[in-house]
Design a protein around this motif. Structure first.
Motif, mmCIF file in Angstrom:
data_model
loop_
_atom_site.group_PDB
_atom_site.id
_atom_site.type_symbol
_atom_site.label_atom_id
_atom_site.label_comp_id
_atom_site.label_asym_id
_atom_site.label_seq_id
_atom_site.Cartn_x
_atom_site.Cartn_y
_atom_site.Cartn_z
ATOM 1 N N SER A 33 0.848 -1.194 0.000
ATOM 2 C CA SER A 33 0.000 0.000 0.000
ATOM 3 C C SER A 33 0.885 1.245 0.000
ATOM 4 C CB SER A 33 -0.928 -0.015 1.221
ATOM 5 O OG SER A 33 -2.161 0.609 0.926
ATOM 6 N N SER A 35 0.733 3.993 2.047
ATOM 7 C CA SER A 35 1.136 4.425 3.394
ATOM 8 C C SER A 35 1.674 3.228 4.172
ATOM 9 C CB SER A 35 -0.077 5.004 4.128
ATOM 10 O OG SER A 35 -0.725 5.943 3.307
ATOM 11 N N TYR A 138 -14.226 9.437 -12.425
ATOM 12 C CA TYR A 138 -13.844 8.210 -11.697
ATOM 13 C C TYR A 138 -14.248 6.974 -12.503
ATOM 14 C CZ TYR A 138 -14.426 4.405 -8.296
ATOM 15 O OH TYR A 138 -14.406 3.186 -7.652
ATOM 16 N N LYS A 142 -11.755 4.150 -14.218
ATOM 17 C CA LYS A 142 -11.790 2.726 -13.887
ATOM 18 C C LYS A 142 -12.035 1.893 -15.148
ATOM 19 C CE LYS A 142 -11.520 1.140 -10.318
ATOM 20 N NZ LYS A 142 -10.309 0.715 -9.518
ATOM 21 N N ARG A 172 -11.179 5.458 7.965
ATOM 22 C CA ARG A 172 -11.926 5.707 6.729
ATOM 23 C C ARG A 172 -13.378 5.402 7.064
ATOM 24 N NH1 ARG A 172 -14.539 3.400 2.576
ATOM 25 N NH2 ARG A 172 -13.751 3.442 0.444
HETATM 26 N N1 LIG Z 1 -15.523 0.981 -1.614
HETATM 27 C C1 LIG Z 1 -16.453 0.880 -2.554
HETATM 28 O O1 LIG Z 1 -17.654 1.090 -2.289
HETATM 29 C C2 LIG Z 1 -16.063 0.441 -3.947
HETATM 30 C C3 LIG Z 1 -17.097 0.238 -4.875
HETATM 31 C C4 LIG Z 1 -16.759 -0.160 -6.159
HETATM 32 C C5 LIG Z 1 -15.422 -0.347 -6.507
HETATM 33 N N2 LIG Z 1 -14.435 -0.118 -5.598
HETATM 34 C C6 LIG Z 1 -13.056 -0.310 -6.014
HETATM 35 O O2 LIG Z 1 -12.418 -1.142 -5.078
HETATM 36 C C7 LIG Z 1 -11.052 -0.796 -4.954
HETATM 37 C C8 LIG Z 1 -10.716 -0.592 -3.498
HETATM 38 O O3 LIG Z 1 -11.566 0.417 -2.974
HETATM 39 P P1 LIG Z 1 -11.546 0.779 -1.431
HETATM 40 O O4 LIG Z 1 -12.917 1.108 -1.049
HETATM 41 O O5 LIG Z 1 -10.807 -0.264 -0.677
HETATM 42 O O6 LIG Z 1 -10.712 2.114 -1.500
HETATM 43 P P2 LIG Z 1 -9.942 2.868 -0.329
HETATM 44 O O7 LIG Z 1 -10.416 2.413 1.001
HETATM 45 O O8 LIG Z 1 -9.990 4.293 -0.692
HETATM 46 O O9 LIG Z 1 -8.463 2.330 -0.509
HETATM 47 C C9 LIG Z 1 -7.704 2.637 -1.628
HETATM 48 C C10 LIG Z 1 -6.289 2.208 -1.372
HETATM 49 O O10 LIG Z 1 -5.500 2.617 -2.482
HETATM 50 C C11 LIG Z 1 -4.256 2.991 -1.983
HETATM 51 N N3 LIG Z 1 -3.593 3.938 -2.869
HETATM 52 C C12 LIG Z 1 -4.003 5.164 -3.273
HETATM 53 N N4 LIG Z 1 -3.060 5.740 -4.042
HETATM 54 C C13 LIG Z 1 -2.043 4.844 -4.148
HETATM 55 C C14 LIG Z 1 -0.781 4.859 -4.789
HETATM 56 N N5 LIG Z 1 -0.363 5.897 -5.496
HETATM 57 N N6 LIG Z 1 0.006 3.764 -4.669
HETATM 58 C C15 LIG Z 1 -0.388 2.679 -3.954
HETATM 59 N N7 LIG Z 1 -1.564 2.621 -3.301
HETATM 60 C C16 LIG Z 1 -2.373 3.689 -3.402
HETATM 61 C C17 LIG Z 1 -4.491 3.632 -0.633
HETATM 62 O O11 LIG Z 1 -3.315 3.441 0.093
HETATM 63 P P3 LIG Z 1 -2.975 3.998 1.584
HETATM 64 O O12 LIG Z 1 -4.232 3.833 2.407
HETATM 65 O O13 LIG Z 1 -1.897 3.072 2.032
HETATM 66 O O14 LIG Z 1 -2.550 5.406 1.474
HETATM 67 C C18 LIG Z 1 -5.682 2.842 -0.114
HETATM 68 O O15 LIG Z 1 -5.287 1.812 0.741
HETATM 69 C C19 LIG Z 1 -10.838 0.457 -5.801
HETATM 70 O O16 LIG Z 1 -10.220 0.060 -7.005
HETATM 71 C C20 LIG Z 1 -12.237 0.980 -6.056
HETATM 72 O O17 LIG Z 1 -12.317 1.616 -7.311
HETATM 73 C C21 LIG Z 1 -14.725 0.270 -4.322
#
Ligand SMILES: NC(=O)c1ccc[n+]([C@@H]2O[C@H](COP(=O)([O-])OP(=O)(O)OC[C@H]3O[C@@H](n4cnc5c(N)ncnc54)[C@H](OP(=O)(O)O)[C@@H]3O)[C@@H](O)[C@H]2O)c1
Length: 299
Positions: A33, A35, A138, A142, A172
């Motif tokens: 990740s 961070s 967004y 994707k 979060r």
């Molecule tokens: N949550 C939803 O409702 C939802 C719905 C549909 C699709 N998705 C998809 O599911 C996936 C995960 O979503 P999530 O909800 O888990 O998102 P999230 O909680 O925002 O987590 C995103 C992660 O991406 C990491 N990240 C951001 N920039 C980065 C970089 N430059 N290099 C490496 N890591 C990076 C962050 O790292 P750090 O925390 O370490 O900084 C964070 O852990 C995404 O692809 C999203 O599009 C999510």
């Protein structure tokens, strides 16, 4: 023993994936990740990795030689992508290209996590054969990530919908913790009544992704999978009411509002949600409905 590398392990989805794979002795799991590690687990090696740094991604993959990379890292907030398109491009498109190229260089298979926001929301619920048509930056970014993934020889795409889970240790919020927190404090909240979804319990999603990864490991073919909560569709407003009822909180603080009045930077697709027949038939995917998910969350 297949080695699985996960990007975005500090995120809501990534963290749940680490938990799911950690229970399976047949896999070696590597978490990465941006961070420092937020979810330390004794059996899971963690490496800090910025996916926008092409050289670092190539180097780490070459050192660790994963068999499958599950690419979950993203700028996942639609409004951030709309207002900071440069950041969104860098992470969601160039970052995904870096991951795909590094997979190609070492012969790893890639599983990309995508979203219902690739659809315009005019005709949900959607199946895997429906044609994407994003209405936000967004969603567009994707969809570009999906296209990059599909250029590899061995790939999988798992799309999901509005994920809820326990995010306390992640710093979060998600929809459930936001509504519960506001109602507990007696704060008024505005919730849209014209967006419909099939909300996804994070551990169900992780199960579906594990199964999709297994499909890839055993060379069963390149597939798009829709993995979400079950039908029927539920409005975001009704979700808020269910949260209030479940936690015995006063729902009179919840005000309904039309999406257009919210003035959010990113447009949201009105009706998404997924038809899950493919995942049910081939991955034995059986998600739980929203109130059951709240029960299991145990918040
Ligand atoms: N949550 C939803 O409702 C939802 C719905 C549909 C699709 N998705 C998809 O599911 C996936 C995960 O979503 P999530 O909800 O888990 O998102 P999230 O909680 O925002 O987590 C995103 C992660 O991406 C990491 N990240 C951001 N920039 C980065 C970089 N430059 N290099 C490496 N890591 C990076 C962050 O790292 P750090 O925390 O370490 O900084 C964070 O852990 C995404 O692809 C999203 O599009 C999510």
């Amino acid at each position: 023993m297949p080695t699985i590398l996960i990007t975005g392990s500090n995120g809501l989805v990534g963290r749940e994936l680490i938990r799911a794979f950690d229970k399976l002795p047949e896999y070696t799991v590597i978490a990465t990740s941006l961070s420092p590690d937020k979810i330390t687990m004794p059996d899971v090696a963690f490496h800090q990795l910025d996916i926008t740094n092409r050289q670092s991604v190539a180097q780490l993959f070459n050192d660790l030689l994963p068999n499958v990379v599950i690419h979950s890292a993203a700028v996942s907030a639609p409004d951030t992508c709309e207002t900071d398109k440069e950041l969104c491009n860098r992470v969601n498109i160039e970052g995904t290209q870096n991951v795909a190229d590094a997979c190609k260089a070492i012969g790893a298979k890639m599983l990309f996590i995508s979203t219902d926001f690739v659809f315009d929301g005019a005709m949900g619920p959607y199946s895997e054969i429906d044609i994407p048509n994003p209405v936000s930056y967004y969603g567009w970014s994707k969809l570009e990530g999906e296209k990059i993934t599909q250029q590899l020889n061995n790939w999988s795409i798992v799309r999901t919908v509005l994920v809820y889970g326990d995010t306390v240790e992640l710093n979060r919020s998600n929809f459930v913790t936001w509504v519960k927190g506001a109602l507990e404090k007696g704060e008024n909240i505005k919730v849209v009544n014209d967006q419909y979804r099939t909300p996804t319990y994070a551990p169900d999603l992780a199960f579906g992704i594990v199964k999709a990864a297994e499909w890839l490991v055993y060379n069963k073919g390149n597939e798009i999978w829709h993995i979400s909560g079950p039908l029927p569709l539920i409005s975001v407003y009704d979700m808020a009411l269910k949260i209030a009822a479940f936690y015995n909180l006063d729902s009179s603080f919840i005000e309904t509002i039309a999406s257009a009045s919210l003035n959010q930077p990113a447009k949201r697709p009105p009706v998404t949600g997924f038809i899950l027949d493919k995942a049910a038939n081939h991955l034995n995917y059986k998600p739980i409905e929203f109130t059951k998910g709240l029960e299991k969350l145990g918040l």
